[in-house]
Design an enzyme around this catalytic site. Sequence first.
Site, PDB file in Angstrom:
ATOM      1  N   GLU A  88      -1.391  -0.759   2.488  1.00 56.65           N
ATOM      2  CA  GLU A  88      -2.498  -0.815   1.994  1.00 56.65           C
ATOM      3  C   GLU A  88      -3.065  -1.799   1.394  1.00 56.65           C
ATOM      4  O   GLU A  88      -4.066  -2.084   0.560  1.00 56.65           O
ATOM      5  CB  GLU A  88      -2.943   0.431   0.734  1.00 56.65           C
TER       6      GLU A  88
ATOM      7  N   HIS B  38      -2.889   2.806  -6.657  1.00 56.52           N
ATOM      8  CA  HIS B  38      -3.253   3.810  -6.018  1.00 56.52           C
ATOM      9  C   HIS B  38      -2.314   4.939  -6.089  1.00 56.52           C
ATOM     10  O   HIS B  38      -0.917   4.564  -6.104  1.00 56.52           O
ATOM     11  CB  HIS B  38      -3.354   3.260  -4.506  1.00 56.52           C
TER      12      HIS B  38
ATOM     13  N   HIS C 190      -1.173   9.480  -5.641  1.00 55.95           N
ATOM     14  CA  HIS C 190      -1.346  10.508  -4.865  1.00 55.95           C
ATOM     15  C   HIS C 190      -1.457  11.688  -5.999  1.00 55.95           C
ATOM     16  O   HIS C 190      -0.564  12.618  -6.282  1.00 55.95           O
ATOM     17  CB  HIS C 190      -0.486  11.121  -3.989  1.00 55.95           C
TER      18      HIS C 190
ATOM     19  N   GLU D 250     -14.258  12.333 -24.145  1.00 58.05           N
ATOM     20  CA  GLU D 250     -13.812  10.948 -23.879  1.00 58.05           C
ATOM     21  C   GLU D 250     -14.180  10.320 -22.451  1.00 58.05           C
ATOM     22  O   GLU D 250     -14.081   9.239 -22.268  1.00 58.05           O
ATOM     23  CB  GLU D 250     -12.196  10.887 -23.913  1.00 58.05           C
TER      24      GLU D 250
ATOM     25  N   HIS E 115      -6.822  12.426  -0.429  1.00 59.01           N
ATOM     26  CA  HIS E 115      -5.635  11.322  -0.316  1.00 59.01           C
ATOM     27  C   HIS E 115      -5.097  10.815  -1.715  1.00 59.01           C
ATOM     28  O   HIS E 115      -4.065  10.800  -2.241  1.00 59.01           O
ATOM     29  CB  HIS E 115      -5.900  10.254   0.654  1.00 59.01           C
TER      30      HIS E 115
HETATM   31  P1  13P Z   1       3.030   2.426   1.478  1.00 59.37           P
HETATM   32  O1  13P Z   1       4.308   2.681   1.368  1.00 59.37           O
HETATM   33  O2  13P Z   1       2.856   1.499   2.629  1.00 59.37           O
HETATM   34  O3  13P Z   1       2.824   1.512   0.126  1.00 59.37           O
HETATM   35  O4  13P Z   1       1.929   3.537   1.493  1.00 59.37           O
HETATM   36  C1  13P Z   1       1.845   4.579   0.816  1.00 59.37           C
HETATM   37  C2  13P Z   1       0.654   5.275   0.511  1.00 59.37           C
HETATM   38  O5  13P Z   1       0.294   6.031  -0.480  1.00 59.37           O
HETATM   39  C3  13P Z   1      -0.486   4.858   1.848  1.00 59.37           C
HETATM   40  O6  13P Z   1      -1.673   5.294   1.363  1.00 59.37           O
HETATM   41 ZN    ZN Z   2      -1.507   6.868  -0.298  1.00 64.83          ZN
END
Ligand code: 13P
Ligand code: ZN
Length: 291
Positions: A121, A145, A147, A175, A216
């Site tokens: 990414e 980023h 999940h 908050e 995602h």
């Molecule tokens: P990477 O292992 O390439 O960082 O990918 C993980 C991910 O969350 C892709 O969106």
């Molecule tokens: Zn991801």
Amino acid sequence: MTSFSHAIPFVQEAAPIIRLCWENGWNEANGGNFSWRLPTDEITGVLARRYPNVARGAATPLPQPQPSLDGEYFLVTGTGQFFRHATEYPEQVFGIVQIVEGGTACQTVWGFENGGRPTSEFATHLVGHATRKRISGGRERVVLHCHVPEFIALSFLMPLDSRTLTLALWEKMPECIVIFPDGVRVVPPLLPGTVKIAEASARELEKGRVISWSHHGIFASEESPEKVFTLVETVEKASGIHRRVLSAGGPKRGIDKALLAELASYFAKMMVCPPDLLEEPARDAAVEPTE
Ligand code: 13P
Ligand code: ZN
């Protein structure tokens, strides 16, 4: 948090936070990625003192040139690396790269042991950095980023619309409007790691620090690892409350808009911007939410 020390102070600061993301259930396996635009003088000084003999890697072309980042150094997680391993194997999980050749390529200057390379990414991280560096006047330096499960769940339960999602979260905890007055900006479902998602993300990052990659995860920008963690943590907490409310049959009420406006004016000095999404959109500017 895990006690941890490292010769590079930026790794020392970032690795325990990355590990904490895994402990929170936000980053399974290699899920998620992180990057930090490092202060050039400090990082070049540390590398010269602590790693004087490390050879630079070859220059690798970037999928999207970023001239405004030419010369910048980034601490970044490697593709396929586990957040769970951040404090145990920092030299493998992280690398430091410099953007070179006018912003068209990058070169590894430290880390990525065993032949690693930056996250898949990285194109979106770099366009995110370029955008948020400009908009924040250089203040924001870190992109994370994750999940995050409650937040992702909402993208299956709610319209994919920035204002609807933002108001649902602001209405769950006082908050929220103070911590993310710029709201959460929704990017539609797109293939991860592509230039297309990078461009769509850049458009939303013009408007705020937090975006939703629908179905995602979250992608957020802030000044430091601590601050970006706090931002993600707060959005995820409010998402969890909202998901529970939806699971229990849907809200009977929320913190009302007058109180949100009062909160925003009372805490205005602490906020990064006014909460524009609180205003009703002008009728002809209203966008139909996609279900
Ligand atoms: P990477 O292992 O390439 O960082 O990918 C993980 C991910 O969350 C892709 O969106
Ligand atoms: Zn991801």
